[in-house]
Design a protein around this motif. Structure first.
Motif: not given
Ligand SMILES: Cc1cc2nc3c(=O)[nH]c(=O)nc-3n(C[C@H](O)[C@H](O)[C@H](O)COP(=O)(O)O)c2cc1C
Length: 350
Positions: A20-21, A23, A76, A103, A145, A175, A177, A183, A207, A228, A230-231, A291
């Motif tokens: 996942a992207p 930031e 993105q 995005n 996304k 995602h 949510r 979150y 998610g 996908m 992310g965390r 993390y």
């Molecule tokens: C620190 C952080 C930064 C994020 N930055 C972006 C981003 O730049 N672009 C984006 O589309 N989603 C961003 N997200 C959302 C994640 O891409 C992802 O959709 C969200 O964390 C849920 O997935 P996960 O439960 O696997 O983390 C960010 C999430 C986190 C926690």
């Protein structure tokens, strides 16, 4: 039983496990780390502000950077002005990126205040204008996304995703949510399933996927083409390999404390090489360590030690010490306390 790949036009995403992207996390250094470990079929840059990219802002150019061998990669972009988004997309295309991603999911006030990110879910007309402008500006594959909706009473992702598809978008990530969930919220993937049913283009589910079980649940409950993470990937950069292994019916690899130590310290070094200031490096190291240690035995000991670290050297020393003790602990030797260390005493009482 599980799909192994999907296509974004002619780009084969295999394995169908996407980083996942994020930031402030998934910059070039973190994506290198994940790619070195392996198991992911696609990486995505942090979101890049279209206005900044169009102006040639150095920070945005840096965020949009990828390695020549980072293939496939999606860059993105976000923003609310169709013309700026189109120009930014053209810059992304000219940079040689394989895929441009829009995005429509970011919940941050800063981004939504400018009607970008998930605010676009509340303004489908503007979302359409943006997608249309970007599509007309580039020939490379375009993806979007998004979150499932803006809030519980507006979970309109199937409609927005359909609009995107009709405007020429070639894959969608959702995602579960809503923007209002930020979150938290209770898992509800029904809208991802609905979008998957309605769309011809691939749909990727996102998610709270942190392991094979949560990935399998997403595939089963929604029929998505890929997932996908992310965390979960910051906590465990081996997660893609492990999910892939279990999807193929193999046993997941076990990562030892020594290997975790080697990878985390190696990653800290790449952060130091990439950041200009020690302050910036230490901040990023703290974020990653936070993390990474979640769910590890006595992980709070390292998190607290990081909070109290005034210098990179001190943070690295604590990390080495933590993993030495974790290695002993993993072999049944118990958790060794060092009562002469004040930070440990704070951690022990935390
Ligand atoms: C620190 C952080 C930064 C994020 N930055 C972006 C981003 O730049 N672009 C984006 O589309 N989603 C961003 N997200 C959302 C994640 O891409 C992802 O959709 C969200 O964390 C849920 O997935 P996960 O439960 O696997 O983390 C960010 C999430 C986190 C926690």
């Amino acid at each position: 039983m599980f799909p192994s790949h999907y296509y974004v036009r002619d780009i084969r995403i295999e394995p169908n496990l996407v980083l996942a992207p994020m930031e402030g996390v998934t910059d070039l250094t973190f994506r290198r780390l994940v790619r070195q470990i392996g198991g992911t079929g696609l990486t995505v840059t942090e979101f890049v502000a279209s206005e900044g990219l169009r102006r040639g802002a150095a920070k945005m150019e840096e965020m949009a950077r990828f390695d020549p061998d980072e293939r496939p990669v999606a860059v993105q972009i976000y923003g609310r002005d169709p013309a700026a988004m189109a120009e930014a997309a053209k810059i992304v295309q000219d940079s040689g990126a394989g895929i441009c991603d829009i995005n429509m999911g970011c919940p941050s006030k800063k981004v939504c205040a400018h009607s970008g990110g998930s605010a676009l879910l509340k303004d489908p007309d503007l979302a359409k204008e943006i997608v249309r402008a970007v599509r007309a500006a580039i020939t490379i594959p375009l993806t979007v996304k998004m979150r499932s909706g803006f809030d519980a009473s507006n979970r309109n992702c199937p409609d927005v995703a359909w609009m995107c598809q009709e405007e020429g978008v070639e894959a969608i990530t959702i995602h579960w949510r809503t923007r209002a969930d930020l979150y938290s919220g209770t898992r509800a993937v029904d809208k991802i399933a609905e979008a998957k049913q309605r769309l011809r283009i691939p749909v990727v589910g996102n998610g709270d996927i942190v392991d094979f079980e949560s990935a399998a649940r997403m595939f089963r409950d929604t029929g998505v083409d890929g997932v996908m993470v992310g965390r979960g990937a910051v906590k465990n950069p081996w997660v893609f390999l492990q999910i892939g292994q279990q999807m193929r019916g193999e046993a997941p690899m076990v990562v030892t404390a020594d290997e975790k130590r080697r990878v985390l310290l190696g990653y800290f070094q790449s952060i130091r090489d990439a950041f200009r200031s020690d302050h910036g490096s230490l901040g990023r190291m703290k974020k990653i360590a936070n993390y990474f240690t979640h769910g590890l035995p006595h992980g709070s000991a390292l998190r607290v030690a990081f909070l109290h670290s005034q210098s990179i050297e001190e943070a690295v020393r604590h990390t080495e010490r933590y993993f030495e003790r974790l290695a002993v602990y993993e072999t049944g030797g118990g958790w060794e306390r060092d009562e002469t260390d004040p930070v440990e005493e704070i951690a022990a009482s935390a």
